[in-house]
Design a protein around this motif. Sequence first.
Motif, PDB file in Angstrom:
ATOM      1  N   MET A   1       6.193  13.134   9.525  1.00  0.00           N
ATOM      2  CA  MET A   1       5.758  13.802  10.726  1.00  0.00           C
ATOM      3  C   MET A   1       4.237  13.961  10.729  1.00  0.00           C
ATOM      4  O   MET A   1       3.632  13.990  11.785  1.00  0.00           O
ATOM      5  N   GLU A   2       3.653  14.065   9.542  1.00  0.00           N
ATOM      6  CA  GLU A   2       2.200  14.173   9.439  1.00  0.00           C
ATOM      7  C   GLU A   2       1.519  12.844   9.763  1.00  0.00           C
ATOM      8  O   GLU A   2       0.415  12.836  10.268  1.00  0.00           O
ATOM      9  N   ASN A   3       2.170  11.743   9.456  1.00  0.00           N
ATOM     10  CA  ASN A   3       1.557  10.437   9.712  1.00  0.00           C
ATOM     11  C   ASN A   3       1.540  10.079  11.185  1.00  0.00           C
ATOM     12  O   ASN A   3       0.633   9.397  11.654  1.00  0.00           O
ATOM     13  N   ASN A   4       2.581  10.482  11.912  1.00  0.00           N
ATOM     14  CA  ASN A   4       2.685  10.145  13.324  1.00  0.00           C
ATOM     15  C   ASN A   4       2.942  11.430  14.098  1.00  0.00           C
ATOM     16  O   ASN A   4       4.085  11.774  14.381  1.00  0.00           O
ATOM     17  N   VAL A   5       1.897  12.127  14.411  1.00  0.00           N
ATOM     18  CA  VAL A   5       2.020  13.399  15.115  1.00  0.00           C
ATOM     19  C   VAL A   5       2.259  13.107  16.590  1.00  0.00           C
ATOM     20  O   VAL A   5       1.384  12.614  17.293  1.00  0.00           O
ATOM     21  N   SER A   6       3.483  13.384  17.027  1.00  0.00           N
ATOM     22  CA  SER A   6       3.827  13.194  18.440  1.00  0.00           C
ATOM     23  C   SER A   6       4.993  14.114  18.771  1.00  0.00           C
ATOM     24  O   SER A   6       5.575  14.756  17.905  1.00  0.00           O
ATOM     25  N   ARG A   7       5.323  14.137  20.046  1.00  0.00           N
ATOM     26  CA  ARG A   7       6.466  14.955  20.466  1.00  0.00           C
ATOM     27  C   ARG A   7       7.765  14.423  19.901  1.00  0.00           C
ATOM     28  O   ARG A   7       8.697  15.173  19.639  1.00  0.00           O
ATOM     29  N   ALA A   8       7.845  13.123  19.703  1.00  0.00           N
ATOM     30  CA  ALA A   8       9.069  12.517  19.185  1.00  0.00           C
ATOM     31  C   ALA A   8       9.315  12.877  17.721  1.00  0.00           C
ATOM     32  O   ALA A   8      10.441  12.753  17.235  1.00  0.00           O
ATOM     33  N   ALA A   9       8.304  13.338  17.032  1.00  0.00           N
ATOM     34  CA  ALA A   9       8.454  13.704  15.619  1.00  0.00           C
ATOM     35  C   ALA A   9       9.394  14.890  15.444  1.00  0.00           C
ATOM     36  O   ALA A   9       9.969  15.071  14.368  1.00  0.00           O
ATOM     37  N   TYR A  10       9.579  15.686  16.474  1.00  0.00           N
ATOM     38  CA  TYR A  10      10.498  16.821  16.385  1.00  0.00           C
ATOM     39  C   TYR A  10      11.940  16.375  16.147  1.00  0.00           C
ATOM     40  O   TYR A  10      12.743  17.115  15.607  1.00  0.00           O
ATOM     41  N   PHE A  11      12.270  15.166  16.553  1.00  0.00           N
ATOM     42  CA  PHE A  11      13.632  14.684  16.362  1.00  0.00           C
ATOM     43  C   PHE A  11      13.971  14.467  14.893  1.00  0.00           C
ATOM     44  O   PHE A  11      15.135  14.452  14.520  1.00  0.00           O
ATOM     45  N   LEU A  12      12.970  14.293  14.052  1.00  0.00           N
ATOM     46  CA  LEU A  12      13.219  14.148  12.613  1.00  0.00           C
ATOM     47  C   LEU A  12      13.833  15.413  12.019  1.00  0.00           C
ATOM     48  O   LEU A  12      14.610  15.338  11.072  1.00  0.00           O
ATOM     49  N   VAL A  13      13.500  16.553  12.581  1.00  0.00           N
ATOM     50  CA  VAL A  13      14.078  17.807  12.101  1.00  0.00           C
ATOM     51  C   VAL A  13      15.577  17.826  12.372  1.00  0.00           C
ATOM     52  O   VAL A  13      16.368  18.281  11.535  1.00  0.00           O
ATOM     53  N   TYR A  14      16.000  17.288  13.494  1.00  0.00           N
ATOM     54  CA  TYR A  14      17.426  17.220  13.803  1.00  0.00           C
ATOM     55  C   TYR A  14      18.148  16.247  12.888  1.00  0.00           C
ATOM     56  O   TYR A  14      19.314  16.437  12.562  1.00  0.00           O
ATOM     57  N   PHE A  15      17.457  15.208  12.467  1.00  0.00           N
ATOM     58  CA  PHE A  15      18.034  14.271  11.507  1.00  0.00           C
ATOM     59  C   PHE A  15      18.320  14.970  10.184  1.00  0.00           C
ATOM     60  O   PHE A  15      19.358  14.751   9.570  1.00  0.00           O
ATOM     61  N   VAL A  16      17.419  15.827   9.749  1.00  0.00           N
ATOM     62  CA  VAL A  16      17.629  16.595   8.521  1.00  0.00           C
ATOM     63  C   VAL A  16      18.835  17.516   8.680  1.00  0.00           C
ATOM     64  O   VAL A  16      19.671  17.644   7.776  1.00  0.00           O
ATOM     65  N   LEU A  17      18.964  18.137   9.824  1.00  0.00           N
ATOM     66  CA  LEU A  17      20.119  19.005  10.081  1.00  0.00           C
ATOM     67  C   LEU A  17      21.424  18.225  10.064  1.00  0.00           C
ATOM     68  O   LEU A  17      22.418  18.671   9.496  1.00  0.00           O
ATOM     69  N   ALA A  18      21.428  17.074  10.692  1.00  0.00           N
ATOM     70  CA  ALA A  18      22.644  16.257  10.725  1.00  0.00           C
ATOM     71  C   ALA A  18      23.021  15.783   9.329  1.00  0.00           C
ATOM     72  O   ALA A  18      24.207  15.767   8.963  1.00  0.00           O
ATOM     73  N   THR A  19      22.030  15.433   8.532  1.00  0.00           N
ATOM     74  CA  THR A  19      22.304  15.017   7.162  1.00  0.00           C
ATOM     75  C   THR A  19      22.875  16.169   6.358  1.00  0.00           C
ATOM     76  O   THR A  19      23.804  15.995   5.563  1.00  0.00           O
ATOM     77  N   ALA A  20      22.357  17.366   6.551  1.00  0.00           N
ATOM     78  CA  ALA A  20      22.863  18.539   5.845  1.00  0.00           C
ATOM     79  C   ALA A  20      24.278  18.881   6.289  1.00  0.00           C
ATOM     80  O   ALA A  20      25.094  19.343   5.487  1.00  0.00           O
ATOM     81  N   ALA A  21      24.588  18.650   7.561  1.00  0.00           N
ATOM     82  CA  ALA A  21      25.928  18.965   8.067  1.00  0.00           C
ATOM     83  C   ALA A  21      26.982  18.050   7.468  1.00  0.00           C
ATOM     84  O   ALA A  21      28.147  18.426   7.365  1.00  0.00           O
ATOM     85  N   ILE A  22      26.599  16.864   7.051  1.00  0.00           N
ATOM     86  CA  ILE A  22      27.553  15.923   6.460  1.00  0.00           C
ATOM     87  C   ILE A  22      28.133  16.482   5.170  1.00  0.00           C
ATOM     88  O   ILE A  22      29.307  16.292   4.863  1.00  0.00           O
ATOM     89  N   TYR A  23      27.334  17.215   4.411  1.00  0.00           N
ATOM     90  CA  TYR A  23      27.777  17.736   3.116  1.00  0.00           C
ATOM     91  C   TYR A  23      28.765  18.893   3.244  1.00  0.00           C
ATOM     92  O   TYR A  23      29.426  19.245   2.270  1.00  0.00           O
ATOM     93  N   LEU A  24      28.861  19.508   4.412  1.00  0.00           N
ATOM     94  CA  LEU A  24      29.767  20.630   4.658  1.00  0.00           C
ATOM     95  C   LEU A  24      29.585  21.742   3.635  1.00  0.00           C
ATOM     96  O   LEU A  24      30.540  22.310   3.114  1.00  0.00           O
ATOM     97  N   ASP A  25      28.333  22.053   3.339  1.00  0.00           N
ATOM     98  CA  ASP A  25      28.009  23.126   2.414  1.00  0.00           C
ATOM     99  C   ASP A  25      27.097  24.110   3.138  1.00  0.00           C
ATOM    100  O   ASP A  25      26.060  23.712   3.691  1.00  0.00           O
ATOM    101  N   ARG A  26      27.492  25.362   3.136  1.00  0.00           N
ATOM    102  CA  ARG A  26      26.751  26.382   3.882  1.00  0.00           C
ATOM    103  C   ARG A  26      25.327  26.549   3.356  1.00  0.00           C
ATOM    104  O   ARG A  26      24.381  26.709   4.130  1.00  0.00           O
ATOM    105  N   LYS A  27      25.152  26.503   2.032  1.00  0.00           N
ATOM    106  CA  LYS A  27      23.817  26.693   1.464  1.00  0.00           C
ATOM    107  C   LYS A  27      22.872  25.582   1.880  1.00  0.00           C
ATOM    108  O   LYS A  27      21.717  25.830   2.227  1.00  0.00           O
ATOM    109  N   ILE A  28      23.347  24.353   1.864  1.00  0.00           N
ATOM    110  CA  ILE A  28      22.507  23.224   2.256  1.00  0.00           C
ATOM    111  C   ILE A  28      22.160  23.304   3.737  1.00  0.00           C
ATOM    112  O   ILE A  28      21.029  23.038   4.142  1.00  0.00           O
TER     113      ILE A  28
END
Length: 107
Positions: A1-28
């Motif tokens: 996100m630091e390399n390409n500062v744009s509005r579209a960079a916010y979608f990377l945060v949702y990717f992290v959330l989706a990856t965490a949801a795959i593990y089905l672990d509340r702490k993650i």
Amino acid sequence: MENNVSRAAYFLVYFVLATAAIYLDRKILWLSSAIGFTVITVLPYLHHSHLPLESKNYSTIYLLFMLVNIMLSFQLSISKKLSENIISAQKETENLLHQNLKIKKTI
């Protein structure tokens, strides 16, 4: 996100959330949510000149991120309940199998 500062960079945060949801672990999930809130707070602070967004856009970003977190929390709790139901059904099936074997031996 630091390399390409744009509005579209916010979608990377949702990717992290989706990856965490795959593990089905509340702490993650909670850890990724905290990291996501931190990132969407720090990124505009550091690069406000490169992100020409109005204040209502930032509130929309927070709102959407919070709603996705709530939805994933509900999904996590539903999957835990379904998992518990499957385990209890499996135990009940094993008990019925043992009872059936006892009945066969008696017959």
